[in-house]
Design an enzyme around this catalytic site. Structure first.
Site, PDB file in Angstrom:
ATOM      1  N   ASN A  50       0.859  -1.180   0.000  1.00 41.32           N
ATOM      2  CA  ASN A  50       0.000   0.000   0.000  1.00 41.32           C
ATOM      3  C   ASN A  50       0.898   1.234   0.000  1.00 41.32           C
ATOM      4  O   ASN A  50       1.464   1.583   1.027  1.00 41.32           O
ATOM      5  CB  ASN A  50      -0.897  -0.040   1.249  1.00 41.32           C
ATOM      6  CG  ASN A  50      -1.769   1.195   1.379  1.00 41.32           C
ATOM      7  OD1 ASN A  50      -1.839   2.012   0.464  1.00 41.32           O
ATOM      8  ND2 ASN A  50      -2.430   1.324   2.530  1.00 41.32           N
ATOM      9  N   LYS A  86       0.005   4.222  -0.383  1.00 40.66           N
ATOM     10  CA  LYS A  86      -0.709   5.394   0.155  1.00 40.66           C
ATOM     11  C   LYS A  86      -0.505   6.615  -0.767  1.00 40.66           C
ATOM     12  O   LYS A  86      -0.429   6.448  -1.984  1.00 40.66           O
ATOM     13  CB  LYS A  86      -0.270   5.666   1.596  1.00 40.66           C
ATOM     14  CG  LYS A  86      -0.399   4.405   2.464  1.00 40.66           C
ATOM     15  CD  LYS A  86      -0.279   4.643   3.936  1.00 40.66           C
ATOM     16  CE  LYS A  86      -0.433   3.312   4.666  1.00 40.66           C
ATOM     17  NZ  LYS A  86      -0.408   3.455   6.124  1.00 40.66           N
ATOM     18  N   HIS A 106      -9.825   0.821   4.458  1.00 44.40           N
ATOM     19  CA  HIS A 106      -8.577   1.048   5.197  1.00 44.40           C
ATOM     20  C   HIS A 106      -8.879   1.977   6.381  1.00 44.40           C
ATOM     21  O   HIS A 106      -9.703   2.893   6.266  1.00 44.40           O
ATOM     22  CB  HIS A 106      -7.522   1.671   4.279  1.00 44.40           C
ATOM     23  CG  HIS A 106      -6.170   1.710   4.925  1.00 44.40           C
ATOM     24  ND1 HIS A 106      -5.825   2.672   5.836  1.00 44.40           N
ATOM     25  CD2 HIS A 106      -5.103   0.880   4.818  1.00 44.40           C
ATOM     26  CE1 HIS A 106      -4.589   2.435   6.269  1.00 44.40           C
ATOM     27  NE2 HIS A 106      -4.133   1.351   5.661  1.00 44.40           N
ATOM     28  N   GLU A 130      -7.372   4.418   7.607  1.00 52.94           N
ATOM     29  CA  GLU A 130      -7.181   5.851   7.354  1.00 52.94           C
ATOM     30  C   GLU A 130      -8.430   6.446   6.707  1.00 52.94           C
ATOM     31  O   GLU A 130      -8.793   7.595   6.957  1.00 52.94           O
ATOM     32  CB  GLU A 130      -5.923   6.072   6.498  1.00 52.94           C
ATOM     33  CG  GLU A 130      -4.650   5.854   7.321  1.00 52.94           C
ATOM     34  CD  GLU A 130      -3.406   5.514   6.524  1.00 52.94           C
ATOM     35  OE1 GLU A 130      -3.406   5.625   5.286  1.00 52.94           O
ATOM     36  OE2 GLU A 130      -2.409   5.121   7.178  1.00 52.94           O
ATOM     37  N   GLU A 168      -5.697  -5.170  10.392  1.00 55.16           N
ATOM     38  CA  GLU A 168      -4.783  -4.038  10.559  1.00 55.16           C
ATOM     39  C   GLU A 168      -5.142  -3.281  11.836  1.00 55.16           C
ATOM     40  O   GLU A 168      -5.983  -2.364  11.797  1.00 55.16           O
ATOM     41  CB  GLU A 168      -4.893  -3.096   9.360  1.00 55.16           C
ATOM     42  CG  GLU A 168      -4.431  -3.712   8.066  1.00 55.16           C
ATOM     43  CD  GLU A 168      -3.702  -2.688   7.210  1.00 55.16           C
ATOM     44  OE1 GLU A 168      -2.617  -2.992   6.735  1.00 55.16           O
ATOM     45  OE2 GLU A 168      -4.224  -1.569   7.044  1.00 55.16           O
ATOM     46  N   GLY A 172       1.774   2.411  10.703  1.00 59.44           N
ATOM     47  CA  GLY A 172       2.706   3.534  10.586  1.00 59.44           C
ATOM     48  C   GLY A 172       3.332   3.945  11.910  1.00 59.44           C
ATOM     49  O   GLY A 172       3.973   4.994  12.001  1.00 59.44           O
ATOM     50  N   SER A 225       3.006  -2.005  10.414  1.00 58.38           N
ATOM     51  CA  SER A 225       4.448  -2.000  10.696  1.00 58.38           C
ATOM     52  C   SER A 225       5.129  -3.334  10.388  1.00 58.38           C
ATOM     53  O   SER A 225       6.004  -3.779  11.137  1.00 58.38           O
ATOM     54  CB  SER A 225       4.702  -1.557  12.142  1.00 58.38           C
ATOM     55  OG  SER A 225       4.218  -0.239  12.335  1.00 58.38           O
ATOM     56  N   GLY A 230       4.654   1.478   4.873  1.00 61.47           N
ATOM     57  CA  GLY A 230       5.950   2.161   4.818  1.00 61.47           C
ATOM     58  C   GLY A 230       7.074   1.339   4.199  1.00 61.47           C
ATOM     59  O   GLY A 230       7.828   1.847   3.350  1.00 61.47           O
TER      60      GLY A 230
HETATM   61  P1  PGA Z   1       2.483   0.423   7.691  1.00 60.90           P
HETATM   62  O1  PGA Z   1       1.030   0.576   6.983  1.00 60.90           O
HETATM   63  O2  PGA Z   1       3.091  -0.856   7.163  1.00 60.90           O
HETATM   64  O3  PGA Z   1       3.229   1.632   7.307  1.00 60.90           O
HETATM   65  O4  PGA Z   1       2.222   0.318   9.172  1.00 60.90           O
HETATM   66  C1  PGA Z   1       0.211  -0.532   6.754  1.00 60.90           C
HETATM   67  C2  PGA Z   1      -1.087  -0.091   6.132  1.00 60.90           C
HETATM   68  O5  PGA Z   1      -1.578   0.997   6.445  1.00 60.90           O
HETATM   69  O6  PGA Z   1      -1.665  -0.802   5.287  1.00 60.90           O
END
Ligand code: PGA
Length: 257
Positions: free
Chosen positions: A9, A11, A94, A96, A166, A172, A212, A234
């Site tokens: 992802n 983003k 997601h 977010e 998640e 993140g 993460s 990330g």
């Molecule tokens: P992250 O994001 O690996 O940066 O924690 C995962 C995601 O939001 O799908």
């Protein structure tokens, strides 16, 4: 029976040139690894990434979708538009989007149904926030999100979806749920699917962990029979770390169940 999936992802990162470069590097990094690899760049880079992936087994996914096929919905992108660009997967719900754009379960369910109808595989994100975890409400929260997202699907449709557990607090943040915790929640997801759509569907639905994920913790998830892959944010923005994650998974022998 369930093939492993590692999805990236990106983003709101990468302009076209960066996306082309990153996608081409990923093609080289993951060559020959028997895992379903999916790249989800921003909408603006989908066409560019599609051409960079041409001839490779890597799949293309989008990060969001609207539920209508077309119409007066300024700024929205429909499932057929994504299919037209070469997408076969799409992230839905997601955290977010749930948190920052107020997407609710009913909206997520409409997106899931519309994606499946257009031939896309939805990757449905579910998970609790930190206060919910502290109150011991993780199972209840995830189960209700799973139930709502499968609303109105028949067994064949439900068997096609992918869930990504998640936990909001792990995204993140550099904090991750350990392998056992991820496996427990993936097991709860499967139980909920069994209740609504039966054991056979529950056995076929793939459940990923996201939050993460890094090269140094991927092995912990790959060793869990109930975790079928990962959704990576990330660490997917550099081909070397994403490649290490994909190869790290396969090294645990969980590539092709
Ligand atoms: P992250 O994001 O690996 O940066 O924690 C995962 C995601 O939001 O799908």
């Amino acid at each position: 029976m369930r093939k492993a999936v590692i999805a990236a992802n990106w983003k709101m990162h990468t302009v076209m040139g960066e996306a082309r470069q990153l996608a081409s590097e990923v093609v080289t990094e993951v060559k020959g690894v028997p895992v379903d690899v999916i790249l989800c760049p921003p909408f603006t880079a989908l066409a560019t990434v599609a051409s960079a992936l041409a001839g490779s087994p890597i799949h293309l996914g989008a990060q969001n979708v609207h539920w209508e096929r077309e119409g007066p919905f300024t700024g929205e992108i429909s499932p057929p538009m994504l299919v037209d660009l070469g997408c076969t997967y799409v992230l839905v719900g997601h955290s977010e989007r749930r948190q920052q754009w107020g997407e609710g379960d009913a909206e997520v369910a409409r997106k899931v149904r519309a994606s499946l109808a257009a031939g896309l595989t939805p990757i449905i994100c579910v998970g609790e926030d930190w206060p919910e975890r502290e109150r011991g409400e993780t199972q209840q929260k995830v189960a209700s999100q799973v139930r709502a997202s499968l609303d109105g699907l028949d067994a064949a449709e439900a068997a096609r979806v992918i869930f990504a557990y998640e936990p909001v607090w792990a995204i993140g943040s550099g904090r991750h749920a350990d392998g056992e915790t991820a496996a427990t929640v993936c097991g709860w997801i499967r139980e909920e699917v069994a209740i609504s759509h039966g054991d056979d569907v529950a056995r076929r639905v793939r459940t990923l962990y996201g939050g993460s994920v890094k090269p140094d913790n991927i092995g912990d998830y790959a060793r869990q029979p109930d975790v079928d892959g990962a959704l990576v944010g990330g660490a997917s923005l550099a081909a070397t770390s994403f490649g290490a994650i994909v190869r790290g998974w396969a090294a645990e022998g969980r590539a092709q169940d």
